[in-house]
Design a protein around this motif. Structure first.
Motif, PDB file in Angstrom:
ATOM      1  N   ARG A 557       0.860  -1.179   0.000  1.00 39.13           N
ATOM      2  CA  ARG A 557       0.000   0.000   0.000  1.00 39.13           C
ATOM      3  C   ARG A 557       0.901   1.235   0.000  1.00 39.13           C
ATOM      4  NH1 ARG A 557      -5.423  -0.931   1.494  1.00 39.13           N
ATOM      5  NH2 ARG A 557      -5.846  -3.153   1.815  1.00 39.13           N
ATOM      6  N   VAL A 559       1.498   5.426   0.763  1.00 43.35           N
ATOM      7  CA  VAL A 559       1.156   6.707   1.388  1.00 43.35           C
ATOM      8  C   VAL A 559       1.995   7.777   0.698  1.00 43.35           C
ATOM      9  CG1 VAL A 559       1.191   8.094   3.487  1.00 43.35           C
ATOM     10  CG2 VAL A 559       0.596   5.654   3.608  1.00 43.35           C
ATOM     11  N   ARG A 614      -3.103   6.292   0.239  1.00 43.44           N
ATOM     12  CA  ARG A 614      -3.463   7.374   1.150  1.00 43.44           C
ATOM     13  C   ARG A 614      -2.624   8.597   0.796  1.00 43.44           C
ATOM     14  NH1 ARG A 614      -6.360   3.755   1.912  1.00 43.44           N
ATOM     15  NH2 ARG A 614      -7.104   2.805   3.853  1.00 43.44           N
ATOM     16  N   ALA A 658      -0.488   8.101  11.282  1.00 43.46           N
ATOM     17  CA  ALA A 658      -1.861   7.591  11.246  1.00 43.46           C
ATOM     18  C   ALA A 658      -2.176   6.974   9.885  1.00 43.46           C
ATOM     19  CB  ALA A 658      -2.842   8.721  11.559  1.00 43.46           C
ATOM     20  N   ALA A 659      -1.693   7.595   8.823  1.00 41.59           N
ATOM     21  CA  ALA A 659      -1.931   7.050   7.483  1.00 41.59           C
ATOM     22  C   ALA A 659      -1.211   5.717   7.301  1.00 41.59           C
ATOM     23  CB  ALA A 659      -1.462   8.052   6.425  1.00 41.59           C
ATOM     24  N   LEU A 661      -0.456   3.534   9.726  1.00 39.32           N
ATOM     25  CA  LEU A 661      -1.183   2.537  10.512  1.00 39.32           C
ATOM     26  C   LEU A 661      -2.491   2.142   9.818  1.00 39.32           C
ATOM     27  CD1 LEU A 661      -0.602   3.987  14.092  1.00 39.32           C
ATOM     28  CD2 LEU A 661       0.421   1.917  13.107  1.00 39.32           C
ATOM     29  N   ASP A 662      -3.143   3.128   9.232  1.00 34.85           N
ATOM     30  CA  ASP A 662      -4.392   2.846   8.530  1.00 34.85           C
ATOM     31  C   ASP A 662      -4.133   1.967   7.303  1.00 34.85           C
ATOM     32  OD1 ASP A 662      -7.202   3.178   7.948  1.00 34.85           O
ATOM     33  OD2 ASP A 662      -6.599   4.542   6.349  1.00 34.85           O
ATOM     34  N   ALA A 663      -3.046   2.289   6.577  1.00 32.40           N
ATOM     35  CA  ALA A 663      -2.730   1.501   5.383  1.00 32.40           C
ATOM     36  C   ALA A 663      -2.310   0.090   5.742  1.00 32.40           C
ATOM     37  CB  ALA A 663      -1.615   2.191   4.587  1.00 32.40           C
ATOM     38  N   SER A 665      -3.382  -1.673   8.247  1.00 33.79           N
ATOM     39  CA  SER A 665      -4.436  -2.462   8.910  1.00 33.79           C
ATOM     40  C   SER A 665      -5.254  -3.261   7.909  1.00 33.79           C
ATOM     41  CB  SER A 665      -5.358  -1.510   9.684  1.00 33.79           C
ATOM     42  OG  SER A 665      -5.991  -0.600   8.815  1.00 33.79           O
TER      43      SER A 665
END
Length: 665
Positions: A557, A559, A614, A658-659, A661-663, A665
């Motif tokens: 992923r 970012v 992201r 945060a991006a 960690l979001d990516a 997950s």
């Protein structure tokens, strides 16, 4: 009222009038008068005029059998040094009051280089002429004097050699060859090496402009009979200079081919030899215009420090009132300098062509050079500052908090010598994210590690100077080109082989995408070429999309971190200065950010809907609708003009973390 001074034989008032046109163009450009977007070409006009006037005089001396190297260089010293030394002395006095210690120490170096006529070499290594930071350097304009004096240090040797070989008649073809070689070097430096500063500052790329004036002087002396169409030729030359001022701008690669317009137009005007009884001749005999031309040297010397010190003191753009004050003050000082400094030294040299005026000048230059040399040795005299400013300086000079986790080089992941690949956990079996880019990506690493390492997320940082985080491209800058392409291939393979789940792309994207020069350093954006399709140009958006697509095919992923606002000045220095002067801290314009980043933001917005991608926008934390912050309380958010400080990173890094960690997950 100034006393009239006798003119030398063959004096052309129209040439002084042309000097006035040149200095007005430069002055208006530096005053940010938008319509005169290419006013800086006035320097190129000066070069051609200088070559014409000097070679005209030299050829007269040669014909009269009185040419002497010693006399030539004495005349140059008496012409150049008096007003230059006055300028340096005045700047030293004003700098004492306005400059931070680091700036004052750097000013000492630049003052020494100006006195020694090598400031073009000095600034070539340090400063982009069109950058906003140049507006805080009072002597940057002396680069042009350096080029000119270097030419006149060497050209008379050539003339003397021809005189002794009784081959002065070959001067014209010799100068013609010099014009061709120097112009070719200018093209090679700008387009071949993609080094604008090299082409702009260095003598090898500029000598041809002065030599063009010499060619006109030689041709004029050989010419027999009257020149037809004098008036149309002269006005065509003026039109060419005006066109250059209006059509060229700071985004034009310069000098390059563009400089042919002002230099060629000046040569046309000089060759025309306007008659004093013609309409054009009478126009260019107008007393105010001729007088402005006669004080043009002092006007050139004084106008830039006035603008620079205004910028240093306020951190603001010029307004109408400040422009009027700077113009009036500069012209008044220039007239006084011409009357009481320039003219007396030149007259003293004519009356007494011996060593006395030169001894006075060289002695004064030595004293001022010693003072300039002392400024960096004394660290810019920080004791000049008031107590509050010294306290602020001491706070800013304290090292930023040492990251609890240091980034250690990973030898097995670094096959490219100039690349830096490191991690706070170099022996980890698995890395959870890769942060890739230039220094604008690297500045986030420590803050990200502090946030993500306690959460069990280990990361890798991969950076290389002048190497964008894009796959399959190279830029117009040759530095690290081969190594950068090797790193791009390595990163793509590394993500796949190590199965890194998240790749973070960061960089100073506008240097690849904007139509505008970078604020601060003034660098011209690089052109991006497609290394995988015959080196064709590729838009930044297309290169970024391809990079994201290729990384996504590895399963990672992505970012993408957007741009931070770039500031026109050094933020820490401005904090010290505003404390010293009691001024309010200036802000950065959100409009300037939006203009510079327009194409970058458009490319990033296009990625927002992509699955597995992201996009993080740091300016959302740093800017409101009108302004962008440069400090938080007493803490600067930048460590220079475009890199975030520890305090700035603390605002932005949580968004990136945060991006990630979001990516993941």
């Amino acid at each position: 009222m100034t006393r009239a001074t006798p003119h030398p034989p063959g004096y052309r008032a129209d040439v002084d009038a042309l000097r006035a046109v040149a200095v007005v163009a430069v002055f208006l450009f530096h005053l940010d008068i938008d319509v005169v977007s290419g006013g800086f070409v006035g320097v190129d006009v000066f070069y051609a005029i200088s070559g014409y006037v000097i070679f005209r005089t030299v050829l007269q001396d040669v014909a009269a059998d009185r040419f002497s190297l010693r006399a030539f260089w004495r005349r140059r010293l008496c012409r150049i040094l008096p007003a230059l030394l006055l300028t340096v002395l005045a700047c030293t006095a004003v700098g004492w009051w306005l400059m931070t210690p680091a700036e004052y120490a750097e000013f000492g170096n630049s003052a020494l280089s100006a006195i020694l006529s090598v400031s073009n070499f000095y600034f070539n290594d340090r400063l982009q002429y069109f950058g906003a930071t140049a507006r805080e350097v009072p002597l940057v304009h002396t680069w042009s004097l350096g080029v000119e004096e270097q030419f006149y240090l060497t050209a008379p040797l050539l003339i003397l050699w021809l005189v002794r070989r009784r081959a002065v008649g070959r001067l014209l073809p010799v100068l013609g060859v010099l014009v061709l070689l120097s112009f070719a070097y200018n093209l090679f430096a700008l387009y071949g090496l993609a080094n604008e500063r090299h082409a702009f500052y260095l003598p090898m790329a500029r000598f041809w402009e002065i030599a063009v004036g010499g060619v006109i002087a030689c041709w004029e002396r050989r010419r027999t009979g009257d020149l037809p169409f004098r008036e149309p030729l002269a006005w065509a030359g003026v039109a060419g200079i005006v066109a250059a001022c209006l059509l060229i701008d700071t985004n034009t690669p310069f000098p390059g081919f563009a400089v042919l317009l002002p230099v060629g137009a000046t040569a046309l005007f000089l060759a025309s030899g306007l008659r004093t009884d013609s309409p054009g001749g009478r126009a260019f005999q107008a007393a105010p215009l001729v007088f402005l031309g006669r004080i043009s040297y002092s006007t050139y010397l004084f106008h830039w420090p006035a603008i620079a010190f205004y910028t240093i003191a306020t951190g603001q753009d010029l307004d109408a009132g400040s422009r009027i004050a700077i113009v009036a003050g500069t012209l008044a000082l220039a007239a006084l300098s011409w009357r009481w400094i320039e003219t007396p030294f030149r007259q003293a040299h004519r009356r007494r062509p011996g060593a006395r005026p030169v001894v006075v000048l060289v002695g004064s230059a030595g004293v001022l050079a010693a003072l300039a040399l002392a400024l960096p040795l004394w660290d810019g005299l920080p004791q000049r500052l008031n107590a509050a400013a010294r306290q602020k300086l001491a706070m800013l000079q304290r090292p930023e908090p040492t990251p609890p986790l240091s980034c250690q080089r990973i030898a097995r992941l670094t096959p490219v010598e100039k690349a830096g690949v490191c991690s706070v956990t170099p022996q980890a079996d698995r890395f959870h994210y890769l942060l890739w880019g230039d220094s604008h990506a690297g500045m986030y690493h420590a803050a990200l590690s502090e946030t993500l390492h306690p959460a069990g997320k280990t990361g890798v940082l991969a950076t290389m100077p002048d190497c964008p985080a894009l796959i399959g491209v190279y830029t117009s800058k040759r530095k690290n080109r081969a190594e950068c392409q090797a790193l791009q291939k390595h990163i793509e393979a590394l993500v796949a082989d190590e199965r890194i789940p998240v790749v973070v792309l960061g960089g100073r994207w506008a240097n690849l995408a904007s139509d505008l020069r970078a604020p601060g350093d003034g660098g011209i954006p690089k052109t991006v070429f497609d290394a995988e399709h015959d080196g064709d140009r590729i838009p930044f958006a297309a290169a970024l999309e391809r990079t994201v697509r290729r990384l996504r095919t590895t399963g990672a992923r992505v970012v993408v971190v957007g741009p931070v606002p770039e500031i026109d000045f050094s933020v820490p220095a401005m904090l010290v200065r505003t404390t010293q002067l009691g001024n309010a801290l200036p802000t950065a314009s959100r409009r300037d950010f939006d203009r510079r980043q327009a194409q970058v933001l458009a490319a990033l917005h296009g990625l927002e809907s992509w699955p597995g991608v992201r996009v993080v926008y740091p300016h959302h934390q740093l800017c409101d609708a009108a302004h962008c912050r440069i400090a938080s309380g007493a803490d600067p958010l930048y460590r220079d003009d475009d890199h975030l400080s520890h305090a700035g990173n603390r605002l932005v890094a949580p968004m990136i973390a945060a991006a990630i960690l979001d990516a993941a997950s």
